[in-house]
Write a protein that holds these residues in place. Structure first.
Motif, short mmCIF file in Angstrom:
data_model
loop_
_atom_site.label_atom_id
_atom_site.label_comp_id
_atom_site.label_asym_id
_atom_site.label_seq_id
_atom_site.Cartn_x
_atom_site.Cartn_y
_atom_site.Cartn_z
N LEU A 63 -19.99 -7.10 19.27
CA LEU A 63 -19.55 -6.49 20.52
C LEU A 63 -18.06 -6.74 20.75
CD1 LEU A 63 -20.21 -5.07 23.22
CD2 LEU A 63 -20.60 -7.35 24.18
N SER A 64 -17.61 -7.95 20.47
CA SER A 64 -16.20 -8.26 20.70
C SER A 64 -15.29 -7.45 19.79
CB SER A 64 -15.96 -9.76 20.49
OG SER A 64 -16.13 -10.13 19.13
N GLN A 65 -15.80 -7.04 18.62
CA GLN A 65 -15.01 -6.22 17.71
C GLN A 65 -15.00 -4.76 18.12
OE1 GLN A 65 -16.49 -6.96 13.73
NE2 GLN A 65 -16.43 -9.17 14.02
N ALA A 95 -18.47 -19.66 26.96
CA ALA A 95 -17.49 -20.27 26.06
C ALA A 95 -17.21 -19.37 24.87
CB ALA A 95 -18.00 -21.63 25.59
N MET A 96 -18.25 -18.71 24.35
CA MET A 96 -18.03 -17.80 23.23
C MET A 96 -17.19 -16.61 23.67
SD MET A 96 -20.68 -15.81 20.74
CE MET A 96 -20.01 -14.72 19.48
N ALA A 97 -17.47 -16.09 24.87
CA ALA A 97 -16.67 -14.96 25.37
C ALA A 97 -15.19 -15.33 25.41
CB ALA A 97 -17.16 -14.56 26.76
N ALA A 98 -14.90 -16.55 25.82
CA ALA A 98 -13.51 -16.99 25.87
C ALA A 98 -12.90 -17.04 24.47
CB ALA A 98 -13.42 -18.36 26.53
N LYS A 99 -13.68 -17.46 23.48
CA LYS A 99 -13.16 -17.56 22.12
C LYS A 99 -12.81 -16.20 21.53
CE LYS A 99 -15.16 -21.95 20.56
NZ LYS A 99 -13.86 -22.52 20.14
N VAL A 100 -13.54 -15.16 21.95
CA VAL A 100 -13.27 -13.82 21.40
C VAL A 100 -12.50 -12.96 22.41
CG1 VAL A 100 -15.23 -13.86 19.83
CG2 VAL A 100 -15.55 -12.98 22.15
N ASN A 101 -11.92 -13.62 23.41
CA ASN A 101 -11.01 -12.96 24.37
C ASN A 101 -11.69 -11.89 25.22
OD1 ASN A 101 -8.68 -14.47 23.50
ND2 ASN A 101 -8.63 -13.17 21.68
N LEU A 102 -12.95 -12.12 25.57
CA LEU A 102 -13.63 -11.25 26.52
C LEU A 102 -13.72 -11.98 27.86
CD1 LEU A 102 -16.62 -9.80 24.43
CD2 LEU A 102 -14.38 -8.77 24.85
N PRO A 103 -13.19 -11.40 28.93
CA PRO A 103 -13.17 -12.12 30.21
C PRO A 103 -14.56 -12.19 30.85
CG PRO A 103 -12.33 -9.89 30.49
CD PRO A 103 -12.53 -10.08 29.02
N VAL A 104 -14.91 -13.36 31.34
CA VAL A 104 -16.12 -13.51 32.15
C VAL A 104 -15.75 -13.19 33.59
CG1 VAL A 104 -17.87 -15.11 32.99
CG2 VAL A 104 -17.09 -15.25 30.62
N LYS A 105 -16.43 -12.21 34.17
CA LYS A 105 -16.07 -11.72 35.50
C LYS A 105 -16.93 -12.30 36.62
CE LYS A 105 -13.47 -8.72 36.06
NZ LYS A 105 -12.02 -8.72 36.35
N GLY A 106 -18.13 -12.76 36.28
CA GLY A 106 -18.99 -13.27 37.34
C GLY A 106 -20.28 -13.84 36.79
N ILE A 107 -21.00 -14.54 37.66
CA ILE A 107 -22.28 -15.17 37.33
C ILE A 107 -23.37 -14.57 38.21
CG2 ILE A 107 -23.54 -17.35 37.16
CD1 ILE A 107 -21.10 -17.14 35.30
N ILE A 108 -24.53 -14.35 37.63
CA ILE A 108 -25.71 -13.90 38.37
C ILE A 108 -26.81 -14.94 38.16
CG2 ILE A 108 -27.47 -12.11 38.59
CD1 ILE A 108 -25.32 -10.15 37.43
N GLU A 109 -27.39 -15.39 39.25
CA GLU A 109 -28.45 -16.40 39.16
C GLU A 109 -29.81 -15.73 39.36
OE1 GLU A 109 -28.24 -20.66 40.86
OE2 GLU A 109 -29.59 -19.57 42.23
N ASN A 110 -30.68 -15.89 38.37
CA ASN A 110 -32.02 -15.30 38.40
C ASN A 110 -33.05 -16.38 38.74
OD1 ASN A 110 -33.96 -13.31 38.15
ND2 ASN A 110 -34.06 -13.41 35.92
#
Length: 225
Positions: free
Chosen positions: A94-96, A122-137
């Motif tokens: 996906l990051s590619q 943490a993986m998203a940060a390593k591949v330069n994908l920004p985390v925009k928010g958290i959803i709690e289920n």
């Protein structure tokens, strides 16, 4: 709105959406089925029901490529990629393919689950994908006495959001109607739009669309090499 069911090993979106019509091929493009105003594609349309998918990384990579490049998505307002748990091959692919994608992490309040969800961030940060928010289920359920019972603990979603410096977009209660809707293909936002759970989904969607929408408009052309 479009959904790519990228959980190749545990595909479930067609059933949960009630989109049981097979995709149609027109001029080498797949026309995906839709229901409730949502278009989706999934490996579930291409294998017999109950068949396990046992693929290595290159085949997963190719499947995701075809879902993105060979499906006629038109121009949806949002394309949601429903990811499998963990930090494996699909996340790398996906990051590619979508280097400007944005990530929303889903967790439960339970500390053990929250720590696993943090690995995805943490993986998203390593591949330069920004985390925009958290959803709690599964934040709580409401008993017959009207009280909220937090059987998985509390605060896990907010703690993860605080550690990442992003908002907690919403908390989803644990209700039988949500599970039933997923099994019979009628989402709770359709079956009971005035329920507490449906309103929580609606508020999460509103916040993403209104508060967290991308600040730039990029070319709609998807380049896959």
């Amino acid at each position: 709105m479009g959904i790519v069911d990228a959980d190749i090993y545990g595909y479930s979106v067609p059933r949960m959406l009630g989109a049981d019509r097979d995709p149609v091929v027109i001029d080498d493009m797949l026309i995906p089925p839709s229901n409730h105003g949502v278009t989706c594609i999934s490996i579930g349309y291409f294998v017999p029901e109950g068949q396990a998918i046992i693929w290595r990384g290159p085949m997963l990579h190719k499947a995701l490529e075809q879902f993105l490049a060979d499906v006629f998505w038109d121009e949806p307002d949002f394309l949601l990629i429903d990811m499998p748990p963990g930090t494996g091959d699909i996340a790398l692919s996906l990051s590619q393919y979508l280097p400007r994608a944005e990530v929303y992490v889903v967790t439960t309040p339970q500390p053990a689950a929250q720590k696993v969800a943090a690995l995805s961030a943490a993986m998203a940060a390593k591949v330069n994908l920004p985390v925009k928010g958290i959803i709690e289920n599964m934040s709580w359920f409401v008993g017959d006495d009207g009280k909220h019972y937090e059987i998985f603990g509390s605060g896990g979603g907010q703690e993860l959001a605080d550690s990442l410096g992003v908002p907690l977009l919403g908390q989803l209660p644990l209700v039988p109607e949500l599970r039933e809707g997923g099994d019979n293909g009628t989402p709770i936002t359709v079956a009971d739009p005035e329920s507490e759970c449906a309103k929580a989904f609606q508020e999460i969607a509103r916040r993403i669309a209104a508060e967290l929408k991308p600040k730039k408009i990029f070319s709609s052309a998807l380049k896959v090499s």
